[in-house]
Design a protein around this motif. Structure first.
Motif, PDB file in Angstrom:
ATOM      1  N   CYS A 156     -13.576  14.114  10.705  1.00 41.70           N
ATOM      2  CA  CYS A 156     -14.580  14.750  11.581  1.00 41.70           C
ATOM      3  C   CYS A 156     -15.981  14.221  11.307  1.00 41.70           C
ATOM      4  CB  CYS A 156     -14.546  16.263  11.371  1.00 41.70           C
ATOM      5  SG  CYS A 156     -15.748  17.170  12.352  1.00 41.70           S
ATOM      6  N   LEU A 157     -16.687  13.923  12.406  1.00 41.39           N
ATOM      7  CA  LEU A 157     -18.077  13.457  12.312  1.00 41.39           C
ATOM      8  C   LEU A 157     -19.079  14.589  12.495  1.00 41.39           C
ATOM      9  CD1 LEU A 157     -17.824  10.281  14.583  1.00 41.39           C
ATOM     10  CD2 LEU A 157     -17.745  10.378  12.086  1.00 41.39           C
ATOM     11  N   SER A 168     -19.744  16.053  15.427  1.00 40.12           N
ATOM     12  CA  SER A 168     -20.475  15.847  16.682  1.00 40.12           C
ATOM     13  C   SER A 168     -20.683  17.152  17.444  1.00 40.12           C
ATOM     14  CB  SER A 168     -19.732  14.849  17.586  1.00 40.12           C
ATOM     15  OG  SER A 168     -18.565  15.444  18.138  1.00 40.12           O
ATOM     16  N   MET A 197     -18.761  18.307  19.748  1.00 38.75           N
ATOM     17  CA  MET A 197     -18.181  18.255  21.098  1.00 38.75           C
ATOM     18  C   MET A 197     -17.167  19.385  21.294  1.00 38.75           C
ATOM     19  SD  MET A 197     -19.421  15.667  22.898  1.00 38.75           S
ATOM     20  CE  MET A 197     -18.152  15.310  24.095  1.00 38.75           C
ATOM     21  N   CYS A 215     -12.867  14.689  21.307  1.00 40.24           N
ATOM     22  CA  CYS A 215     -13.266  14.356  19.935  1.00 40.24           C
ATOM     23  C   CYS A 215     -13.370  12.835  19.790  1.00 40.24           C
ATOM     24  CB  CYS A 215     -12.256  14.905  18.936  1.00 40.24           C
ATOM     25  SG  CYS A 215     -12.673  14.497  17.224  1.00 40.24           S
ATOM     26  N   PRO A 216     -14.545  12.333  19.396  1.00 42.29           N
ATOM     27  CA  PRO A 216     -14.729  10.879  19.336  1.00 42.29           C
ATOM     28  C   PRO A 216     -13.858  10.166  18.301  1.00 42.29           C
ATOM     29  CG  PRO A 216     -16.676  12.016  18.503  1.00 42.29           C
ATOM     30  CD  PRO A 216     -15.766  13.065  19.061  1.00 42.29           C
TER      31      PRO A 216
END
Length: 75
Positions: free
Chosen positions: A15-16, A18, A20, A56-57
């Motif tokens: 996980c970054l 972000s 989102m 999710c990127p």
């Protein structure tokens, strides 16, 4: 479990943060220490959960059938 349930997991090492998922499905995700965390491990089917996993990127969100373990999202 009589009604279908989905299992929601987040790979917090990927996980970054972000956010989102929180923006798409705030009733299912929150940010904990800057990283995504499911509000509950099991939830009834909800298209918002699929949209969150798909958005999710880094594909850190995995949605599976609680009963069979089959992957629901991301595709």
């Amino acid at each position: 479990m009589s009604e279908e349930q989905w299992r929601i997991t987040v790979d917090r090492t990927a996980c970054l943060g972000s956010g989102m998922c929180v923006g798409v499905a705030p009733s299912h995700f929150s940010l904990v220490d800057g990283l995504s965390s499911p509000r509950r491990e099991h939830a009834p089917p909800d298209t918002a959960v699929v949209e969150a996993a798909e958005s999710c990127p880094v594909e850190a969100i995995l949605v599976t059938s609680a009963e069979s373990g089959a992957t629901i999202a991301p595709e």
